[in-house]
Motif scaffolding. Structure first.
Motif, PDB file in Angstrom:
ATOM      1  N   LEU A  91       0.821  -1.214   0.000  1.00 42.22           N
ATOM      2  CA  LEU A  91       0.000   0.000   0.000  1.00 42.22           C
ATOM      3  C   LEU A  91       0.857   1.268   0.000  1.00 42.22           C
ATOM      4  N   LYS A  92       1.991   1.220   0.672  1.00 41.27           N
ATOM      5  CA  LYS A  92       2.874   2.381   0.739  1.00 41.27           C
ATOM      6  C   LYS A  92       3.520   2.682  -0.607  1.00 41.27           C
ATOM      7  N   VAL A  93       3.943   1.644  -1.332  1.00 40.46           N
ATOM      8  CA  VAL A  93       4.648   1.857  -2.607  1.00 40.46           C
ATOM      9  C   VAL A  93       3.717   1.811  -3.808  1.00 40.46           C
ATOM     10  N   SER A  94       2.487   1.463  -3.600  1.00 39.73           N
ATOM     11  CA  SER A  94       1.550   1.346  -4.711  1.00 39.73           C
ATOM     12  C   SER A  94       1.417   2.640  -5.526  1.00 39.73           C
ATOM     13  N   PRO A  95       1.252   3.809  -4.909  1.00 37.89           N
ATOM     14  CA  PRO A  95       1.129   5.027  -5.719  1.00 37.89           C
ATOM     15  C   PRO A  95       2.392   5.294  -6.553  1.00 37.89           C
ATOM     16  N   GLU A  96       3.539   5.020  -5.984  1.00 37.85           N
ATOM     17  CA  GLU A  96       4.794   5.236  -6.712  1.00 37.85           C
ATOM     18  C   GLU A  96       4.899   4.278  -7.903  1.00 37.85           C
ATOM     19  N   VAL A  97       4.544   3.032  -7.719  1.00 36.04           N
ATOM     20  CA  VAL A  97       4.601   2.041  -8.796  1.00 36.04           C
ATOM     21  C   VAL A  97       3.600   2.401  -9.889  1.00 36.04           C
ATOM     22  N   VAL A  98       2.419   2.830  -9.514  1.00 36.01           N
ATOM     23  CA  VAL A  98       1.407   3.217 -10.499  1.00 36.01           C
ATOM     24  C   VAL A  98       1.925   4.411 -11.310  1.00 36.01           C
ATOM     25  N   GLY A  99       2.542   5.375 -10.639  1.00 36.11           N
ATOM     26  CA  GLY A  99       3.092   6.540 -11.328  1.00 36.11           C
ATOM     27  C   GLY A  99       4.175   6.146 -12.322  1.00 36.11           C
ATOM     28  N   LEU A 100       5.056   5.238 -11.925  1.00 38.00           N
ATOM     29  CA  LEU A 100       6.115   4.778 -12.833  1.00 38.00           C
ATOM     30  C   LEU A 100       5.525   4.051 -14.035  1.00 38.00           C
ATOM     31  N   LEU A 101       4.546   3.202 -13.803  1.00 36.93           N
ATOM     32  CA  LEU A 101       3.912   2.482 -14.903  1.00 36.93           C
ATOM     33  C   LEU A 101       3.204   3.457 -15.844  1.00 36.93           C
ATOM     34  N   HIS A 102       2.507   4.445 -15.296  1.00 35.61           N
ATOM     35  CA  HIS A 102       1.799   5.443 -16.106  1.00 35.61           C
ATOM     36  C   HIS A 102       2.791   6.218 -16.963  1.00 35.61           C
ATOM     37  N   LYS A 103       3.905   6.603 -16.338  1.00 31.54           N
ATOM     38  CA  LYS A 103       4.918   7.346 -17.064  1.00 31.54           C
ATOM     39  C   LYS A 103       5.497   6.539 -18.209  1.00 31.54           C
ATOM     40  N   CYS A 104       5.806   5.222 -17.956  1.00 31.06           N
ATOM     41  CA  CYS A 104       6.385   4.358 -18.989  1.00 31.06           C
ATOM     42  C   CYS A 104       5.394   4.132 -20.130  1.00 31.06           C
TER      43      CYS A 104
END
Length: 110
Positions: A91-104
């Motif tokens: 849950l803590k890293v989920s927003p960061e991972v989603v942002g990286l995936l969106h960016k890629c």
């Protein structure tokens, strides 16, 4: 006269041979009796040892099976705690991972 002495000598030899055979037979019988007795004693000792080892085995099994219930409960609690920790980390890293995936996904490369 010589034939009488010869017969007496032969008779004496036969008597001595018979006595020797009796002595040998008695010794063999005693040996067999001692072997039977030793075998019986060994079987008794084996039975005592087997009984002792079986008792120890049963004792170890009862000790381990008695504590297995508490071990299972402890392991379930530890597993539940670890699963909850992993969910919290996700849950803590989920927003960061989603942002990286969106960016890629949205970045176009030439």
């Amino acid at each position: 006269m010589d034939s009488i002495k010869g017969q007496e000598g032969i008779q004496m030899l036969l008597t001595a041979e018979q006595q020797a055979q009796e002595i040998i037979s008695a010794a063999r019988n005693q040996k067999m009796q001692r072997l039977r007795q030793a075998k019986q004693e060994a079987e008794k000792e084996i039975a005592r040892y087997r009984s002792h080892m079986e008792d120890e085995h049963r004792k170890k099994i009862s000790e381990s099976s008695g504590s297995s219930g508490s071990n299972v409960k402890r392991l379930e609690e530890e597993t539940g705690t670890k699963i909850q920790d992993l969910k919290n980390s996700a849950l803590k890293v989920s927003p960061e991972v989603v942002g990286l995936l969106h960016k890629c996904v949205t970045t176009v490369r030439n």
